[in-house]
Design an enzyme around this catalytic site. Structure first.
Site, PDB file in Angstrom:
ATOM      1  N   HIS A 165       0.833  -1.219   0.000  1.00  0.00           N
ATOM      2  CA  HIS A 165       0.000   0.000   0.000  1.00  0.00           C
ATOM      3  C   HIS A 165       0.865   1.266   0.000  1.00  0.00           C
ATOM      4  O   HIS A 165       0.426   2.305   0.474  1.00  0.00           O
ATOM      5  CB  HIS A 165      -0.952   0.027   1.195  1.00  0.00           C
ATOM      6  CG  HIS A 165      -1.661  -1.271   1.435  1.00  0.00           C
ATOM      7  ND1 HIS A 165      -2.881  -1.568   0.873  1.00  0.00           N
ATOM      8  CD2 HIS A 165      -1.293  -2.364   2.146  1.00  0.00           C
ATOM      9  CE1 HIS A 165      -3.244  -2.791   1.258  1.00  0.00           C
ATOM     10  NE2 HIS A 165      -2.301  -3.295   2.012  1.00  0.00           N
ATOM     11  N   SER A 286      14.585  21.532 -16.931  1.00  0.00           N
ATOM     12  CA  SER A 286      13.390  22.326 -17.170  1.00  0.00           C
ATOM     13  C   SER A 286      13.812  23.653 -17.767  1.00  0.00           C
ATOM     14  O   SER A 286      14.871  24.191 -17.425  1.00  0.00           O
ATOM     15  CB  SER A 286      12.650  22.547 -15.853  1.00  0.00           C
ATOM     16  OG  SER A 286      11.860  23.715 -15.926  1.00  0.00           O
ATOM     17  N   LYS A 292      15.913  21.663 -11.785  1.00  0.00           N
ATOM     18  CA  LYS A 292      15.229  20.411 -12.093  1.00  0.00           C
ATOM     19  C   LYS A 292      16.054  19.421 -12.908  1.00  0.00           C
ATOM     20  O   LYS A 292      16.757  19.787 -13.828  1.00  0.00           O
ATOM     21  CB  LYS A 292      13.955  20.709 -12.880  1.00  0.00           C
ATOM     22  CG  LYS A 292      12.905  21.429 -12.074  1.00  0.00           C
ATOM     23  CD  LYS A 292      12.044  20.476 -11.299  1.00  0.00           C
ATOM     24  CE  LYS A 292      10.962  19.950 -12.233  1.00  0.00           C
ATOM     25  NZ  LYS A 292       9.998  19.148 -11.511  1.00  0.00           N
ATOM     26  N   GLU A 299       9.530   8.068 -17.452  1.00  0.00           N
ATOM     27  CA  GLU A 299       8.184   8.633 -17.634  1.00  0.00           C
ATOM     28  C   GLU A 299       7.644   8.314 -19.028  1.00  0.00           C
ATOM     29  O   GLU A 299       6.487   7.939 -19.197  1.00  0.00           O
ATOM     30  CB  GLU A 299       8.215  10.157 -17.442  1.00  0.00           C
ATOM     31  CG  GLU A 299       8.385  10.584 -15.994  1.00  0.00           C
ATOM     32  CD  GLU A 299       8.544  12.095 -15.876  1.00  0.00           C
ATOM     33  OE1 GLU A 299       7.605  12.806 -16.260  1.00  0.00           O
ATOM     34  OE2 GLU A 299       9.605  12.549 -15.422  1.00  0.00           O
TER      35      GLU A 299
END
Ligand code: ARG
Length: 471
Positions: A165, A286, A292, A299
């Protein structure tokens, strides 16, 4: 009309039956040459095997056979050199190659199609092409597994919080976690190898749908092409694409496994976890936030999984309403199949490389494992060994954890006297049990996370992968 310009004008490619030409729009709509040209090698391979058999059966004379071989050799070098002119008017890869052959060698080129239809031809081409792609994908899956086994070995002592979980559950060896994916990829490889057996069967000889009146030797063609047998029903041979669906389903599962791994890499690389770092070459920055570094590769892999699963849906839906035998619907099998293969190969290649450039941060993992009372089960097991029933032990430990949370300490940081308040049977040896390492070592069962088990699994995987590579 001359022999070769008959195929040059599609409206007249079939017969004199047609009295009006196709519009440009319909030509474009029905043509497949701009995507199915990638089947050219398989198409020529299939044609050469067919011609060889026609000659052996006395259906084609030796001179025509030699001309076909010569013409196909020339076409092969033209295509390889990028000099072959693919024509939309000639609809697909099959008609393009056949028309060129006839231009090059004359009437012998037209004899090639004896006892054959594009229906059994295209089914053969796709199977030959897919068979080789499955082999390439199998090799890439092996390489990825090996890369993950190597990361496991290099980080043999690293402990990770295991989650259920997404809540800290019990400590596990980092390598044990990676080897879970190796198991998934090993099953994926098995599934693909199994599907390959059904891909690798020969439709040729089914002709348009009913078989042919020429005395073809189908078994001979299958042997020449290295296929494992011939399709036993002509209607089935030209019409079903279940082999492609089965492959796509196995491919979708590979991507689902990759996607789960991606999700973990993304989480692990986030500031909140800080468990790993991916090499810069797999990330991007970024344009607005200078600090970043984004895990773009995992992804995108997670995103591309949707695309591959979508192709599976496309193929399976393509099949569902088709009456026997061949229907033009089947031309739509190619783009999803091609894109599935391309996406899968690129993804596997990039993941094997990315695993090699993984930075593991053991302190962060261990710190996180210590945060969530990951050894509470171990304390319960300890009490069971001292004679308590597990349910009672569970209850006692719940109280201990509650106290520990209130004081902001880990169970292992509570003094012995404090622990003994929960149960008098607790002794000094409890601290070994409450340590992360003690917890891991205790799970020394086949399939468990004890480092000894992980080492044994590494050895097993290494032997298995070496045997597969030698095969
Ligand atoms: N381009 C076609 C395909 O991909 C080849 C078979 C065409 N057969 C036919 N009868 N029109 O399925």
């Amino acid at each position: 009309m001359s022999a070769d310009n008959q195929l040059d004008n599609k409206s007249q490619a079939w017969s004199a039956l047609f009295s009006e030409p196709m519009s440009e729009l319909v030509k474009r709509y029905t043509a497949s040459v701009f995507f199915d040209q990638r089947l050219w090698k398989a198409d020529i391979q299939g044609s050469l095997a067919h011609a060889e058999m026609l000659a052996a059966q006395g259906i084609l004379n030796a001179e025509d056979h030699a001309a076909i071989q010569r013409g196909m050799a020339q076409i092969t070098s033209e295509i390889e050199a990028g000099q072959f002119e693919w024509k939309l008017d000639l609809e697909d890869v099959h008609l393009n190659i056949e028309a060129r052959l006839t231009t090059l060698i004359g009437i012998a080129g037209k004899r090639l199609h004896t006892g054959r239809s594009r229906n059994d031809q295209v089914a053969t081409d796709v199977r030959l092409w897919l068979r080789d792609e499955i082999d390439a994908i199998g090799a890439l899956l092996q390489a990825l597994q090996l890369a993950m086994v190597e990361v496991t070995e290099q980080n043999a002592e690293v402990i990770l919080p295991g989650f259920t979980h997404l809540q800290v559950a019990q400590p596990v060896a980092f390598g044990h976690h990676l080897l879970a994916y190796v198991e998934m990829f090993a099953r994926d490889a098995e599934r693909l190898a199994d599907a390959r057996r059904r891909v690798n069967r020969l439709p040729l000889g089914a002709a348009a749908l009913a078989g042919t009146s020429y005395p073809l030797d189908r078994e001979r063609v299958a042997r020449t092409l290295g296929m494992e047998g011939v399709c036993q029903n002509s209607l089935d041979a030209v019409s079903d694409r279940d082999f492609a669906i089965e492959f796509s389903s196995a491919a979708a599962l590979v991507m689902v496994h990759i996607s789960r791994l991606s999700e973990e890499l993304i989480l692990w690389m986030s500031q909140s976890f800080g468990f790993i770092d991916l090499a810069d070459r797999f990330c991007t920055g970024s344009s607005i936030m200078p600090q970043k570094k984004n895990p773009d590769v995992p992804e995108l892999a997670r995103g591309k999984t949707g695309r591959v699963v979508g192709h599976l849906m496309g193929l399976i839906t393509l099949m569902k309403g088709q009456p026997l035998a061949y229907n033009k619907d089947n031309q739509e099998d190619k783009e999803p199949l091609f894109d599935t293969v391309d996406t899968l190969k690129d993804t596997l290649r990039i993941f094997a490389e990315m695993m090699g450039g993984l930075t593991v941060k053991p302190e962060a993992m261990e710190r996180a494992a210590l945060k969530g009372y990951a050894t509470a089960t171990d304390l319960a097991d300890y009490l069971v060994k001292k004679g308590l029933a597990f349910r009672d032990a569970h209850e006692i430990v719940a109280h201990a954890v509650k106290t520990a949370i209130a004081t902001g300490l880990d169970l292992s940081q509570l003094p012995l006297a404090e622990l003994q308040k929960f149960d008098g049977r607790i002794e000094a040896d409890v601290f070994e049990v409450l340590s992360l390492r003690g917890s891991l070592n205790a799970r020394n069962i086949l399939g468990g996370t004890a480092p000894a088990q992980v080492r044994a699994q590494v050895a097993r995987h290494r032997a298995r992968l070496a045997a597969a590579a030698a095969h």
